[in-house]
Motif scaffolding. Structure first.
Motif, PDB file in Angstrom:
ATOM      1  N   ASP A  54      83.346  68.649  24.875  1.00 20.86           N
ATOM      2  CA  ASP A  54      82.082  68.317  25.526  1.00 20.86           C
ATOM      3  C   ASP A  54      81.140  67.673  24.498  1.00 20.86           C
ATOM      4  OD1 ASP A  54      79.675  68.283  26.796  1.00 20.86           O
ATOM      5  OD2 ASP A  54      79.704  70.390  27.411  1.00 20.86           O
ATOM      6  N   PRO A  55      80.592  66.475  24.786  1.00 20.70           N
ATOM      7  CA  PRO A  55      79.672  65.882  23.811  1.00 20.70           C
ATOM      8  C   PRO A  55      78.355  66.658  23.683  1.00 20.70           C
ATOM      9  CG  PRO A  55      79.778  64.548  25.811  1.00 20.70           C
ATOM     10  CD  PRO A  55      80.832  65.609  25.946  1.00 20.70           C
ATOM     11  N   ASP A  56      78.081  67.545  24.649  1.00 16.27           N
ATOM     12  CA  ASP A  56      76.809  68.281  24.653  1.00 16.27           C
ATOM     13  C   ASP A  56      76.926  69.613  23.899  1.00 16.27           C
ATOM     14  OD1 ASP A  56      74.162  68.125  25.313  1.00 16.27           O
ATOM     15  OD2 ASP A  56      74.379  68.964  27.325  1.00 16.27           O
ATOM     16  N   ILE A  57      77.768  69.640  22.855  1.00 16.54           N
ATOM     17  CA  ILE A  57      78.015  70.877  22.115  1.00 16.54           C
ATOM     18  C   ILE A  57      76.836  71.340  21.275  1.00 16.54           C
ATOM     19  CG2 ILE A  57      80.533  70.964  21.865  1.00 16.54           C
ATOM     20  CD1 ILE A  57      80.155  69.178  19.375  1.00 16.54           C
ATOM     21  N   VAL A  58      75.800  70.514  21.171  1.00 18.72           N
ATOM     22  CA  VAL A  58      74.671  70.895  20.332  1.00 18.72           C
ATOM     23  C   VAL A  58      74.037  72.195  20.835  1.00 18.72           C
ATOM     24  CG1 VAL A  58      72.822  69.595  21.491  1.00 18.72           C
ATOM     25  CG2 VAL A  58      72.743  69.919  19.015  1.00 18.72           C
ATOM     26  N   VAL A  59      74.080  72.430  22.148  1.00 19.76           N
ATOM     27  CA  VAL A  59      73.472  73.647  22.720  1.00 19.76           C
ATOM     28  C   VAL A  59      74.103  74.898  22.137  1.00 19.76           C
ATOM     29  CG1 VAL A  59      72.995  74.937  24.816  1.00 19.76           C
ATOM     30  CG2 VAL A  59      73.032  72.446  24.886  1.00 19.76           C
ATOM     31  N   ALA A  60      75.433  74.911  22.097  1.00 20.88           N
ATOM     32  CA  ALA A  60      76.118  76.093  21.569  1.00 20.88           C
ATOM     33  C   ALA A  60      75.736  76.343  20.115  1.00 20.88           C
ATOM     34  CB  ALA A  60      77.632  75.924  21.710  1.00 20.88           C
ATOM     35  N   GLY A  61      75.544  75.253  19.364  1.00 25.69           N
ATOM     36  CA  GLY A  61      75.132  75.400  17.979  1.00 25.69           C
ATOM     37  C   GLY A  61      73.734  75.979  17.864  1.00 25.69           C
ATOM     38  N   LEU A  62      72.808  75.486  18.690  1.00 27.01           N
ATOM     39  CA  LEU A  62      71.432  76.011  18.677  1.00 27.01           C
ATOM     40  C   LEU A  62      71.421  77.497  19.045  1.00 27.01           C
ATOM     41  CD1 LEU A  62      69.690  72.937  20.394  1.00 27.01           C
ATOM     42  CD2 LEU A  62      69.226  73.749  18.058  1.00 27.01           C
ATOM     43  N   VAL A  63      72.180  77.849  20.067  1.00 23.53           N
ATOM     44  CA  VAL A  63      72.250  79.250  20.501  1.00 23.53           C
ATOM     45  C   VAL A  63      72.788  80.132  19.379  1.00 23.53           C
ATOM     46  CG1 VAL A  63      73.454  80.837  22.069  1.00 23.53           C
ATOM     47  CG2 VAL A  63      72.447  78.709  22.961  1.00 23.53           C
ATOM     48  N   GLY A  98      71.656  66.835  12.182  1.00 19.70           N
ATOM     49  CA  GLY A  98      71.830  66.943  13.631  1.00 19.70           C
ATOM     50  C   GLY A  98      73.275  67.287  13.958  1.00 19.70           C
ATOM     51  N   GLU A  99      74.214  66.568  13.316  1.00 23.34           N
ATOM     52  CA  GLU A  99      75.629  66.837  13.589  1.00 23.34           C
ATOM     53  C   GLU A  99      76.040  68.243  13.165  1.00 23.34           C
ATOM     54  OE1 GLU A  99      74.574  64.160  11.910  1.00 23.34           O
ATOM     55  OE2 GLU A  99      75.311  62.360  12.933  1.00 23.34           O
ATOM     56  N   GLU A 100      75.390  68.802  12.119  1.00 26.56           N
ATOM     57  CA  GLU A 100      75.769  70.154  11.659  1.00 26.56           C
ATOM     58  C   GLU A 100      75.618  71.167  12.797  1.00 26.56           C
ATOM     59  OE1 GLU A 100      72.937  68.643  10.662  1.00 26.56           O
ATOM     60  OE2 GLU A 100      71.767  69.928  11.987  1.00 26.56           O
ATOM     61  N   THR A 101      74.638  70.948  13.663  1.00 30.19           N
ATOM     62  CA  THR A 101      74.426  71.879  14.777  1.00 30.19           C
ATOM     63  C   THR A 101      75.535  71.729  15.817  1.00 30.19           C
ATOM     64  OG1 THR A 101      72.065  71.694  14.313  1.00 30.19           O
ATOM     65  CG2 THR A 101      72.682  72.713  16.392  1.00 30.19           C
ATOM     66  N   LYS A 102      75.962  70.489  16.048  1.00 31.29           N
ATOM     67  CA  LYS A 102      77.109  70.268  16.939  1.00 31.29           C
ATOM     68  C   LYS A 102      78.356  70.929  16.367  1.00 31.29           C
ATOM     69  CE  LYS A 102      75.372  65.860  18.648  1.00 31.29           C
ATOM     70  NZ  LYS A 102      75.618  64.426  18.835  1.00 31.29           N
ATOM     71  N   LEU A 103      78.539  70.819  15.066  1.00 31.00           N
ATOM     72  CA  LEU A 103      79.728  71.392  14.433  1.00 31.00           C
ATOM     73  C   LEU A 103      79.727  72.915  14.548  1.00 31.00           C
ATOM     74  CD1 LEU A 103      79.810  69.026  11.351  1.00 31.00           C
ATOM     75  CD2 LEU A 103      81.461  69.056  13.239  1.00 31.00           C
ATOM     76  N   LEU A 104      78.523  73.523  14.479  1.00 28.58           N
ATOM     77  CA  LEU A 104      78.465  74.974  14.687  1.00 28.58           C
ATOM     78  C   LEU A 104      78.924  75.314  16.101  1.00 28.58           C
ATOM     79  CD1 LEU A 104      75.141  76.037  12.914  1.00 28.58           C
ATOM     80  CD2 LEU A 104      77.495  76.124  12.054  1.00 28.58           C
ATOM     81  N   GLY A 105      78.604  74.443  17.051  1.00 33.90           N
ATOM     82  CA  GLY A 105      79.093  74.642  18.423  1.00 33.90           C
ATOM     83  C   GLY A 105      80.613  74.609  18.477  1.00 33.90           C
ATOM     84  N   LEU A 106      81.223  73.674  17.772  1.00 29.79           N
ATOM     85  CA  LEU A 106      82.688  73.601  17.742  1.00 29.79           C
ATOM     86  C   LEU A 106      83.283  74.812  17.029  1.00 29.79           C
ATOM     87  CD1 LEU A 106      83.299  69.804  16.964  1.00 29.79           C
ATOM     88  CD2 LEU A 106      83.655  70.987  19.141  1.00 29.79           C
ATOM     89  N   LEU A 107      82.662  75.204  15.911  1.00 32.43           N
ATOM     90  CA  LEU A 107      83.153  76.381  15.180  1.00 32.43           C
ATOM     91  C   LEU A 107      83.092  77.619  16.073  1.00 32.43           C
ATOM     92  CD1 LEU A 107      81.534  75.796  11.656  1.00 32.43           C
ATOM     93  CD2 LEU A 107      84.002  75.927  12.138  1.00 32.43           C
ATOM     94  N   ALA A 108      81.998  77.755  16.838  1.00 27.50           N
ATOM     95  CA  ALA A 108      81.855  78.910  17.736  1.00 27.50           C
ATOM     96  C   ALA A 108      82.958  78.927  18.784  1.00 27.50           C
ATOM     97  CB  ALA A 108      80.479  78.878  18.400  1.00 27.50           C
ATOM     98  N   ALA A 109      83.492  77.724  19.120  1.00 30.36           N
ATOM     99  CA  ALA A 109      84.584  77.643  20.100  1.00 30.36           C
ATOM    100  C   ALA A 109      85.943  77.779  19.427  1.00 30.36           C
ATOM    101  CB  ALA A 109      84.481  76.310  20.856  1.00 30.36           C
TER     102      ALA A 109
END
Lengths: 291, 291
Positions: free
Chosen positions: B275-284, B120-131
């Motif tokens: 933003d704690p809701d970074i999972v969205v960016a990872g999913l996208v 689950g966290e890996e998807t959040k981390l992809l959101g951070l990497l994308a930023a």
């Protein structure tokens, strides 16, 4: 005299002769948590009523029976404290059938000024002092005590929540899901891996989660999980508490003697074993001071 | 596309437009623990059935839904791993209503060779990497993750059981007896005392018991106990995990942001909030790779 070690979940009663020998002994699951409010006199009569009827006139109590949840709250005595200080600080207990007194617990403060307490162990320590023990003592348990004895007194101690943390992690955390149900047999190799792990970087909160990682990846068996976790926690305890270069005097119930001996050996400490039933000698010693 | 973060106790569903924007969002307590065996297709239909009926043809799932207790077990992908590796390792899920795939969790090994996992966290981390985030990241929670991002990938991480240890100690150990019932308000001064204590000698198992000593002697109030214990545990976590001299990228839900920010400040670390809701960016991001 009747001596009683009355703890949270168990009670041990000893009928002691004039010579300090145990004439009779009774064990039971009548810990203070099983006693209803106001029920201590009756609870005591149920266990030793026949000894009282047979002429015993003095009862000496130690353990959690002297806590806020017990019969009467006995104040904590500050360290350093030895047999004389402890015997002089007994708290009288209102009991119609015999003169009854409570052994005080002890309080100390560590270098950071944070208070630490014991209740029941002080009586065991008097037993060790009576046997001439000095230096560092480890009394493993739900709340392990590491104690310094010097000059015939308890000069300080530190409590580690090892046993209770292990129990709550296995019963209530995600780590329990990968452990075999029930109390698994002691697995020495897994225990040793846990002790070794406790010396690596990362800290206990990371090491604890590693138990799950190893289990998920099939690198730690279900029957090994509890022993690995014991090794991890006891390893952290011993590394933090041990004064190197001095033997450790260990008084442990049978199930705890093996893991603590193993951890001390793995960490290069010399271990001297003592009878876990040393509380009797402590009760006898206080009884001798009872004027 | 529909993106779903499906955890142990909660579910968050996002209906995403072609442009990656969230068109609609649904939160619920439909965590995987509430789903009976074989019940995942129906559970998914109950949450997003109308979106599927409206023409959505792809569902991307992340979180514990990909664990052994979830719908289908998705293997852990080894670190280092970035968006390309993760998108190439999706696990297909049998679901009649839409093409459905699972994001893999990640596995790493620390210097001691012990495996660590996330899901689950890996998807959040992809959101951070994308930023464009790089360096050390802290994702606080029941199982806090300290992660290293470098070269556009997750290069390693360490989990700390901080949140769960706090919860089980307060609910099931002797420490809970001296804490106010229910979740007390955050007490910054008591929290700070706990953080300071975590740097003293004695180790976590001794420090934890000190919470009781302070309470028994009236030096820590009932309403302060939970915050002191938080400070103690988070202090131990941060001291063990922090790479000094680098800022910490913190993505925390509101109730955890304040204590982690406070601990990092007390320990002299610079903190950058996300933003704690970074999972969205990872999913996208993963959706864009989905050929």
């Amino acid at each position: 005299m009747i001596g009683i070690d009355w703890g949270t979940s168990s009670l041990r009663a000893y009928r002691l002769g004039e010579d300090g020998r145990v004439r009779e002994k009774r064990d039971g699951a009548h810990g203070i948590l099983t006693v209803p409010a106001g029920g201590f006199p009756d609870a005591l009569r149920r266990v030793v009523g026949d000894w009282l009827a047979d002429g015993e006139r003095r009862v000496l109590l130690c353990g959690m029976v002297g806590s806020r949840q017990g019969w009467v709250e006995a104040p904590y005595l500050p360290c350093p404290a030895g047999p004389a200080e402890i015997a002089a600080a007994l708290t009288p207990v209102p009991f119609a059938d015999a003169e009854t007194r409570l052994v005080p617990g002890l309080v100390t403060r560590d270098a950071g000024g944070v208070p630490d307490v014991m209740r029941g162990e002080e009586t065991k320590l008097l037993g060790l002092l009576a046997a001439g023990v000095a230096g560092q003592v480890c009394l493993p348990g739900t709340h392990s005590k590491w104690v310094r004895l010097a000059g015939g007194r308890v000069t300080g101690f530190a409590t580690h929540m090892t046993g209770e943390v292990r129990a709550v992690l296995l019963a209530h955390s995600i780590l329990g899901r990968l452990a075999a149900a029930g109390e698994a047999a002691f697995a020495p190799a897994a225990f040793g891996r846990g002790v070794a792990r406790s010396g690596e970087a990362g800290g206990l909160l990371h090491h604890a989660f590693g138990t799950r990682g190893l289990g998920l990846l099939g690198e730690l068996g279900e029957a090994e999980t509890a022993s690995y976790l014991s090794g991890l926690l006891i390893g952290h305890e011993v590394r933090a508490a041990l004064r190197p270069g001095e033997p450790v005097h260990l008084a442990a119930a049978e199930t705890l003697a093996a893991p603590y001996q193993a951890a001390l050996r793995l960490l290069g400490a010399e271990c001297r074993m003592h009878d876990p039933d040393i509380v009797v000698a402590g009760l006898v010693g206080i009884g001798r001071h009872w004027a």
